[in-house]
Write a protein that holds these residues in place. Structure first.
Motif, PDB file in Angstrom:
ATOM      1  N   PRO A   1       6.608  42.480  32.080  1.00 28.20           N
ATOM      2  CA  PRO A   1       7.618  42.561  33.122  1.00 28.20           C
ATOM      3  C   PRO A   1       7.567  43.449  34.399  1.00 28.20           C
ATOM      4  O   PRO A   1       8.411  43.359  35.093  1.00 28.20           O
ATOM      5  CB  PRO A   1       8.847  42.372  32.014  1.00 28.20           C
ATOM      6  N   LYS A   2       6.757  44.601  33.878  1.00 29.94           N
ATOM      7  CA  LYS A   2       6.904  45.613  34.728  1.00 29.94           C
ATOM      8  C   LYS A   2       6.028  45.532  36.058  1.00 29.94           C
ATOM      9  O   LYS A   2       6.461  45.973  37.228  1.00 29.94           O
ATOM     10  CB  LYS A   2       6.514  47.106  34.421  1.00 29.94           C
ATOM     11  N   ILE A   3       5.396  44.709  35.906  1.00 30.11           N
ATOM     12  CA  ILE A   3       4.616  44.173  37.181  1.00 30.11           C
ATOM     13  C   ILE A   3       4.428  42.860  37.489  1.00 30.11           C
ATOM     14  O   ILE A   3       4.043  42.428  38.860  1.00 30.11           O
ATOM     15  CB  ILE A   3       2.947  44.780  37.020  1.00 30.11           C
ATOM     16  N   HIS A   4       4.952  41.790  36.800  1.00 29.06           N
ATOM     17  CA  HIS A   4       4.735  40.285  36.857  1.00 29.06           C
ATOM     18  C   HIS A   4       6.351  39.869  37.138  1.00 29.06           C
ATOM     19  O   HIS A   4       7.242  40.289  36.376  1.00 29.06           O
ATOM     20  CB  HIS A   4       4.250  39.762  35.802  1.00 29.06           C
ATOM     21  N   THR A   5       6.558  38.887  38.156  1.00 27.32           N
ATOM     22  CA  THR A   5       7.421  38.074  38.101  1.00 27.32           C
ATOM     23  C   THR A   5       7.873  37.426  36.675  1.00 27.32           C
ATOM     24  O   THR A   5       6.946  36.983  35.881  1.00 27.32           O
ATOM     25  CB  THR A   5       7.674  37.153  39.155  1.00 27.32           C
ATOM     26  N   PRO A   6       9.202  37.075  36.603  1.00 26.66           N
ATOM     27  CA  PRO A   6       9.439  36.524  35.099  1.00 26.66           C
ATOM     28  C   PRO A   6       8.710  35.067  34.999  1.00 26.66           C
ATOM     29  O   PRO A   6       8.441  34.795  33.790  1.00 26.66           O
ATOM     30  CB  PRO A   6      11.006  36.194  35.234  1.00 26.66           C
ATOM     31  N   ASP A   7       8.604  34.374  35.835  1.00 25.36           N
ATOM     32  CA  ASP A   7       7.646  33.108  35.884  1.00 25.36           C
ATOM     33  C   ASP A   7       6.348  33.153  35.713  1.00 25.36           C
ATOM     34  O   ASP A   7       5.605  32.038  35.276  1.00 25.36           O
ATOM     35  CB  ASP A   7       8.260  32.163  36.870  1.00 25.36           C
TER      36      ASP A   7
ATOM     37  N   GLY B   1       6.261  43.804  24.225  1.00 27.31           N
ATOM     38  CA  GLY B   1       7.186  42.745  24.920  1.00 27.31           C
ATOM     39  C   GLY B   1       6.525  41.769  25.822  1.00 27.31           C
ATOM     40  O   GLY B   1       7.314  41.653  26.870  1.00 27.31           O
ATOM     41  N   PHE B   2       5.459  41.575  25.856  1.00 24.73           N
ATOM     42  CA  PHE B   2       4.522  40.752  26.805  1.00 24.73           C
ATOM     43  C   PHE B   2       4.637  39.378  26.534  1.00 24.73           C
ATOM     44  O   PHE B   2       4.417  38.609  27.352  1.00 24.73           O
ATOM     45  CB  PHE B   2       3.172  41.423  26.832  1.00 24.73           C
TER      46      PHE B   2
END
Length: 73
Positions: free
Chosen positions: A32-38, A61-62
């Motif tokens: 979530p720090k580098i990717h969009t939620p989808d 949390g990935f």
């Protein structure tokens, strides 16, 4: 004559370090720090390594979900 991609015919192998077993599962994850939620990244896992790879991703949390590997993946 049409050229084919040799990698397209290669078997899907488990992502666990040193494992050369055929993959049975697709672990879908994102950071979530580098990717969009989808966004979903994919690791492949054999039956033996699915749980340990899932635990590794979950601890950070990935991990989002595990799906059976389909021929379309």
């Amino acid at each position: 004559m049409t050229e084919t991609d040799p990698a397209a015919d290669a078997p899907l192998i488990c992502s666990a370090k040193g494992c050369e077993s055929p993959a049975q599962h697709a672990l879908l994850w994102n950071n979530p720090k580098i990717h969009t939620p989808d966004r979903r990244k994919t690791w492949l896992a054999c039956d033996e390594h699915e749980a340990s790879l899932r635990q590794f991703l979950s601890a950070r949390g990935f991990w989002k979900e595990t799906q059976p590997l389909s021929d379309g993946l």
